[in-house]
Design a protein around this motif. Sequence first.
Motif, mmCIF file in Angstrom:
data_model
loop_
_atom_site.group_PDB
_atom_site.id
_atom_site.type_symbol
_atom_site.label_atom_id
_atom_site.label_comp_id
_atom_site.label_asym_id
_atom_site.label_seq_id
_atom_site.Cartn_x
_atom_site.Cartn_y
_atom_site.Cartn_z
ATOM 1 N N SER A 18 0.819 -1.212 0.000
ATOM 2 C CA SER A 18 0.000 0.000 0.000
ATOM 3 C C SER A 18 0.857 1.268 0.000
ATOM 4 C CB SER A 18 -0.952 -0.019 1.191
ATOM 5 O OG SER A 18 -0.194 0.042 2.381
ATOM 6 N N LEU A 19 0.240 2.312 -0.449
ATOM 7 C CA LEU A 19 0.895 3.611 -0.609
ATOM 8 C C LEU A 19 1.595 4.051 0.678
ATOM 9 C CD1 LEU A 19 1.120 5.953 -2.717
ATOM 10 C CD2 LEU A 19 -0.842 6.988 -1.572
ATOM 11 N N VAL A 20 2.809 4.529 0.522
ATOM 12 C CA VAL A 20 3.574 5.038 1.657
ATOM 13 C C VAL A 20 3.649 6.556 1.556
ATOM 14 C CG1 VAL A 20 5.865 5.162 2.672
ATOM 15 C CG2 VAL A 20 4.974 2.962 1.911
ATOM 16 N N VAL A 21 3.245 7.217 2.590
ATOM 17 C CA VAL A 21 3.373 8.678 2.623
ATOM 18 C C VAL A 21 3.959 9.063 3.970
ATOM 19 C CG1 VAL A 21 2.197 10.887 2.399
ATOM 20 C CG2 VAL A 21 1.332 8.911 1.158
ATOM 21 N N LYS A 22 5.164 9.585 3.922
ATOM 22 C CA LYS A 22 5.788 9.980 5.180
ATOM 23 C C LYS A 22 6.732 11.144 4.956
ATOM 24 C CE LYS A 22 9.220 6.282 4.762
ATOM 25 N NZ LYS A 22 9.583 4.965 5.278
ATOM 26 N N PHE A 23 7.160 11.762 6.035
ATOM 27 C CA PHE A 23 8.094 12.867 5.881
ATOM 28 C C PHE A 23 9.394 12.340 5.279
ATOM 29 C CE2 PHE A 23 5.376 14.769 9.248
ATOM 30 C CZ PHE A 23 4.991 15.889 8.529
ATOM 31 N N ALA A 24 9.932 13.107 4.377
ATOM 32 C CA ALA A 24 11.183 12.704 3.737
ATOM 33 C C ALA A 24 12.291 12.632 4.775
ATOM 34 C CB ALA A 24 11.545 13.695 2.636
ATOM 35 N N ASP A 25 13.283 11.851 4.477
ATOM 36 C CA ASP A 25 14.435 11.721 5.366
ATOM 37 C C ASP A 25 15.033 13.085 5.689
ATOM 38 O OD1 ASP A 25 14.281 9.039 5.467
ATOM 39 O OD2 ASP A 25 15.970 8.653 4.121
ATOM 40 N N SER A 26 15.468 13.207 6.906
ATOM 41 C CA SER A 26 16.244 14.389 7.268
ATOM 42 C C SER A 26 17.582 14.316 6.539
ATOM 43 C CB SER A 26 16.498 14.403 8.770
ATOM 44 O OG SER A 26 17.386 13.353 9.087
ATOM 45 N N GLU A 27 18.306 15.407 6.614
ATOM 46 C CA GLU A 27 19.596 15.436 5.922
ATOM 47 C C GLU A 27 20.520 14.341 6.437
ATOM 48 O OE1 GLU A 27 23.352 18.335 5.241
ATOM 49 O OE2 GLU A 27 21.508 19.206 6.019
ATOM 50 N N LYS A 28 20.469 14.140 7.740
ATOM 51 C CA LYS A 28 21.321 13.125 8.340
ATOM 52 C C LYS A 28 20.962 11.734 7.837
ATOM 53 C CE LYS A 28 23.446 14.361 12.687
ATOM 54 N NZ LYS A 28 23.299 14.426 14.134
#
Length: 430
Positions: free
Chosen positions: A175-185
Amino acid sequence: VSEYVYFSMKEPDAIKLFIGQIPRNLEEKDLKPIFEQFGKIYELTVIKDKYTGMHKGCAFLTYCARESALKAQNALHEQKTLPGMNRPIQVKPADSESRGEDRKLFVGMLGKQQTDADVRKMFEPFGSIEECTVLRGPDGTSKGCAFVKFQSNAEAQAAINALHGSRTLPGASSSLVVKFADSEKERGLRRMQQVASQLGVISPMTLHLGAYNAYTQALMQQQALVAQSAYLSPVATVAAVQMQQLAALNPSEINALTLKSSAGTSTPPSIAATPVPALPPPIAVNSYPSVPAPPNGQPATETLYTNGVHAYQAQSPVLDPLQQAYTGMQHYTATYPAAYSPEGCNIFIYHLPQEFTDSEILQMFLPFGNVISAKVFVDRATNQSKCFGFVSFDNPSSAQTAIQAMNGFQIGMKRLKVQLKRPKDANRPY
DNA sequence: TATTATT
């Protein structure tokens, strides 16, 4: 107000722009004319790696006037492609201009057919979208994921709440994944992993943190020699820098990532099991065979730099360095059927971890030069390592470099003993 | 399923 003061000032609401997709051969002076047409430039800086000085292919640009920035962004962003680039130039406010990078989403498990427009349509109901990009490979095929940047964190959060796991798109495996993008680290860690896996240094043993840090330090010492020696692998050099950054991260962060993905680590080919080609191509370890120091004694930095860029950044497939190393060793073996071991080129390594095999010591000493053999001694009866081995380089300088860097190198509770192999008598007590 | 980059 004098002319000097006038021209050296920027408006208080000036915008710092990030410029992306710049050919790496363009410096500030080359870029200036491109951007000057939109207004007086206050500051223009090409972004370079702080360790290697490597041009990163992007820049920061601040115009004196806010209006100039807006004009430039309007006219250039995604509008034209600089020579040699595959993607259009990026001109947009730098990350520093908009605090809170918590409004960018990573969208995974898209179908391969979804376009930017499709994704945008899906996310539009939740707010104003600033950016929406489906990730694509060089051939244009979708990677099945995208980045979507909203104007606010609240909008992004709303999209997550509504869309994450909400449906399974055709062609997606879950199923579709929607999450905050990775931090720079986190992104950095991902990159490290890639480099590490390319180099094949992620083995159960090298994952050991203590070893990582110490090895990193050893490699970083060698950075300093880049300017003086043409023998240090550009791949390893870049990797060393990356590893240094990795080492700067705290252990829990590293564990989080390494645990996730160390399931399938590649096993290097056994030297014995790999057939020696009748006429192997003249390729040596790390594909920079026997580059002699320039006659004038000047550092070969230019060549090395270029090689480094290509080795790490090239779009074309990069040969696995470990694979290359084996190929190089085979080539040597084929060229010098008798043991090629001039004095001063061979080093003895003692206090190796029990689990170290030929492959591990090869990997460990690759950064210091062209390895022509790497052998851990094994007890015949038990087939267990005797915890010592030998590595041969194609020149004494590499051997010295390796000794200097690795002697006393701590692994676990022990320290490696690394010294020149004694000329004749291998049985002498140490 | 993680981009081409953010001093």
